[in-house]
Scaffold this motif. Sequence first.
Motif, PDB file in Angstrom:
ATOM      1  N   SER A 150      -3.339  33.566 -90.864  1.00 33.15           N
ATOM      2  CA  SER A 150      -3.180  32.454 -91.794  1.00 33.15           C
ATOM      3  C   SER A 150      -1.869  32.623 -92.534  1.00 33.15           C
ATOM      4  O   SER A 150      -1.376  33.723 -92.675  1.00 33.15           O
ATOM      5  CB  SER A 150      -4.343  32.447 -92.756  1.00 33.15           C
ATOM      6  N   VAL A 151      -1.367  31.543 -92.984  1.00 30.55           N
ATOM      7  CA  VAL A 151       0.010  31.547 -93.449  1.00 30.55           C
ATOM      8  C   VAL A 151       0.158  30.732 -94.709  1.00 30.55           C
ATOM      9  O   VAL A 151      -0.574  29.790 -94.940  1.00 30.55           O
ATOM     10  CB  VAL A 151       0.926  30.856 -92.419  1.00 30.55           C
ATOM     11  N   GLU A 169      -3.003  38.147 -96.486  1.00 30.65           N
ATOM     12  CA  GLU A 169      -3.839  39.087 -97.238  1.00 30.65           C
ATOM     13  C   GLU A 169      -3.797  38.741 -98.726  1.00 30.65           C
ATOM     14  O   GLU A 169      -4.796  38.822 -99.426  1.00 30.65           O
ATOM     15  CB  GLU A 169      -3.380  40.522 -96.973  1.00 30.65           C
ATOM     16  N   ASN A 170      -2.635  38.282 -99.188  1.00 29.86           N
ATOM     17  CA  ASN A 170      -2.520  37.895-100.592  1.00 29.86           C
ATOM     18  C   ASN A 170      -3.459  36.752-100.937  1.00 29.86           C
ATOM     19  O   ASN A 170      -4.028  36.731-102.022  1.00 29.86           O
ATOM     20  CB  ASN A 170      -1.082  37.472-100.905  1.00 29.86           C
ATOM     21  N   ILE A 171      -3.608  35.795-100.046  1.00 27.58           N
ATOM     22  CA  ILE A 171      -4.470  34.653-100.367  1.00 27.58           C
ATOM     23  C   ILE A 171      -5.930  35.091-100.438  1.00 27.58           C
ATOM     24  O   ILE A 171      -6.669  34.665-101.323  1.00 27.58           O
ATOM     25  CB  ILE A 171      -4.299  33.506 -99.352  1.00 27.58           C
ATOM     26  N   LEU A 191      -6.355  36.438-103.750  1.00 25.37           N
ATOM     27  CA  LEU A 191      -6.441  35.399-104.790  1.00 25.37           C
ATOM     28  C   LEU A 191      -7.848  34.810-104.838  1.00 25.37           C
ATOM     29  O   LEU A 191      -8.364  34.495-105.913  1.00 25.37           O
ATOM     30  CB  LEU A 191      -5.403  34.303-104.548  1.00 25.37           C
ATOM     31  N   VAL A 192      -8.475  34.644-103.670  1.00 23.62           N
ATOM     32  CA  VAL A 192      -9.856  34.145-103.658  1.00 23.62           C
ATOM     33  C   VAL A 192     -10.745  35.155-104.396  1.00 23.62           C
ATOM     34  O   VAL A 192     -11.548  34.775-105.258  1.00 23.62           O
ATOM     35  CB  VAL A 192     -10.377  33.920-102.220  1.00 23.62           C
ATOM     36  N   ARG A 193     -10.569  36.422-104.070  1.00 25.38           N
ATOM     37  CA  ARG A 193     -11.384  37.458-104.748  1.00 25.38           C
ATOM     38  C   ARG A 193     -11.201  37.397-106.252  1.00 25.38           C
ATOM     39  O   ARG A 193     -12.152  37.577-107.009  1.00 25.38           O
ATOM     40  CB  ARG A 193     -10.992  38.849-104.239  1.00 25.38           C
ATOM     41  N   ASN A 253      -2.244  33.740-109.441  1.00 20.13           N
ATOM     42  CA  ASN A 253      -0.834  34.111-109.314  1.00 20.13           C
ATOM     43  C   ASN A 253       0.081  32.890-109.304  1.00 20.13           C
ATOM     44  O   ASN A 253       1.080  32.862-108.588  1.00 20.13           O
ATOM     45  CB  ASN A 253      -0.677  34.878-107.993  1.00 20.13           C
ATOM     46  N   GLY A 254      -0.284  31.885-110.068  1.00 20.90           N
ATOM     47  CA  GLY A 254       0.537  30.673-110.135  1.00 20.90           C
ATOM     48  C   GLY A 254       0.287  29.683-109.005  1.00 20.90           C
ATOM     49  O   GLY A 254       0.790  28.565-109.035  1.00 20.90           O
ATOM     50  N   GLN A 255      -0.491  30.086-108.015  1.00 23.70           N
ATOM     51  CA  GLN A 255      -0.808  29.163-106.913  1.00 23.70           C
ATOM     52  C   GLN A 255      -1.802  28.101-107.398  1.00 23.70           C
ATOM     53  O   GLN A 255      -2.621  28.385-108.269  1.00 23.70           O
ATOM     54  CB  GLN A 255      -1.496  29.900-105.751  1.00 23.70           C
TER      55      GLN A 255
END
Length: 321
Positions: free
Chosen positions: A7-8, A25-27, A30-32, A271-273
């Motif tokens: 995923s991207v 992995e970052n996304i 963020l869900v966690r 994280n600002g997303q």
Amino acid sequence: FMFLSFSVIERAFSLHKTHSIKDMENIFQLVRNVIPPLTARKHKGQDGRIGIVGGCQEYTGAPYFAAISALKVGADLSHVFCTKDAAAVIKSYSPELIVHPVLDSPNAVHEVEKWLPRLHSVVIGPGLGRDDVLLESAKGIIEKAKIKGIPIVIDADGLWLISQQPSLIQGYQRAILTPNYMEFSRLYEAMLRDPVDSNDHHGCVLRLSQAMGNLTIVQKGERDLISDGEKVLVCSHEGSSRRCGGQGDLLSGSLGVLAHWAFLAGPEKTNGQNPFLVAAFGACSLTRQCNSQAFQKFGRSMTTSDMVSEVGTAFNKLFET
Ligand SMILES: NC(=O)C1=CN([C@@H]2O[C@H](COP(=O)(O)OP(=O)(O)OC[C@H]3O[C@@H](n4cnc5c(N)ncnc54)[C@H](OP(=O)(O)O)[C@@H]3O)[C@@H](O)[C@H]2O)[C@@H](O)CC1
Ligand SMILES: Nc1ncnc2c1ncn2[C@@H]1O[C@H](COP(=O)(O)OP(=O)(O)OP(=O)(O)O)[C@@H](O)[C@H]1O
Ligand SMILES: [Mg+2]
């Protein structure tokens, strides 16, 4: 295993940037971050009261799948607002659901509005059908939910309504639309007055979101494309080739909860997303993980009920680390 899914996150202006495992992995992280901790100091309802608007004479499975999935993801209470003749059927599937037989009553909008102050998010459309009276009720409920600022997930026949009257939701950035292939084409043609460009799915989902006023669009398919008109996230987490009906309902019910959690957590935790992008990515990967697990057990005989049974372990695997 997380690194196996593909995923991207990409920026609108560089659509074909290389896919980065780190971004993906970052996304997940963020869900966690937006998932509320389980603590002893909470009361019933605090982790989510979700409303599902749908369920009519023909379709009782769809609102059931959405509502039960919301509970299994971690909401405390799940309400279904459906027609009279669907209510007893839906109740009999599960004692966990609170079912209101109000959608075909003359004061349907008012009956649902009474509950809105107690709901954290609403999912409009699973099993709603296309009866004009029911679509009119759904329209009124969307208008009331907007006034209250509640996150709204629109799926299935709710998207049919939006294709006829896009202004109903246009510009409401707390809305998430979850079209399948057909639903996406209908929306795209209604808004952009052009057929979908099958060589440019990224561009199409981006343009549709922009035309709708930057609300979040989840284009479901072999890869799920998620956009808020600025970014496009791709979820191609491993699922299976089994396409039984109801998987989209599991997705929209799960998203009802995750949208509430992400919205409540806010951009500091993401994280600002955009929190709704993060929620959508979470719901898509969860649905696909449920599919993969259920398919491993049942193969071709897998049905959406089997996927619902996997929500707990799938969720733990992806998000409780
Ligand atoms: N158990 C229940 O109660 C369930 C109830 N459900 C409820 O049903 C209601 C209607 O929803 P929907 O999704 O069937 O309507 P819609 O999107 O118009 O699709 C209709 C046609 O689109 C086509 N088509 C679809 N995908 C395509 C593709 N990739 N590529 C190409 N074509 C594609 C396909 O056409 P065909 O293959 O026949 O040519 C298909 O027949 C709604 O309330 C929903 O919630 C469901 O949730 C399931 C579980
Ligand atoms: N070709 C595919 N390969 C892998 N996963 C897919 C594929 N198509 C859809 N999915 C996944 O299945 C889930 C539901 O998408 P789908 O397009 O089937 O929705 P739907 O048509 O609205 O379903 P429903 O029958 O509930 O209405 C999504 O999580 C999506 O990622
Ligand atoms: Mg659907």
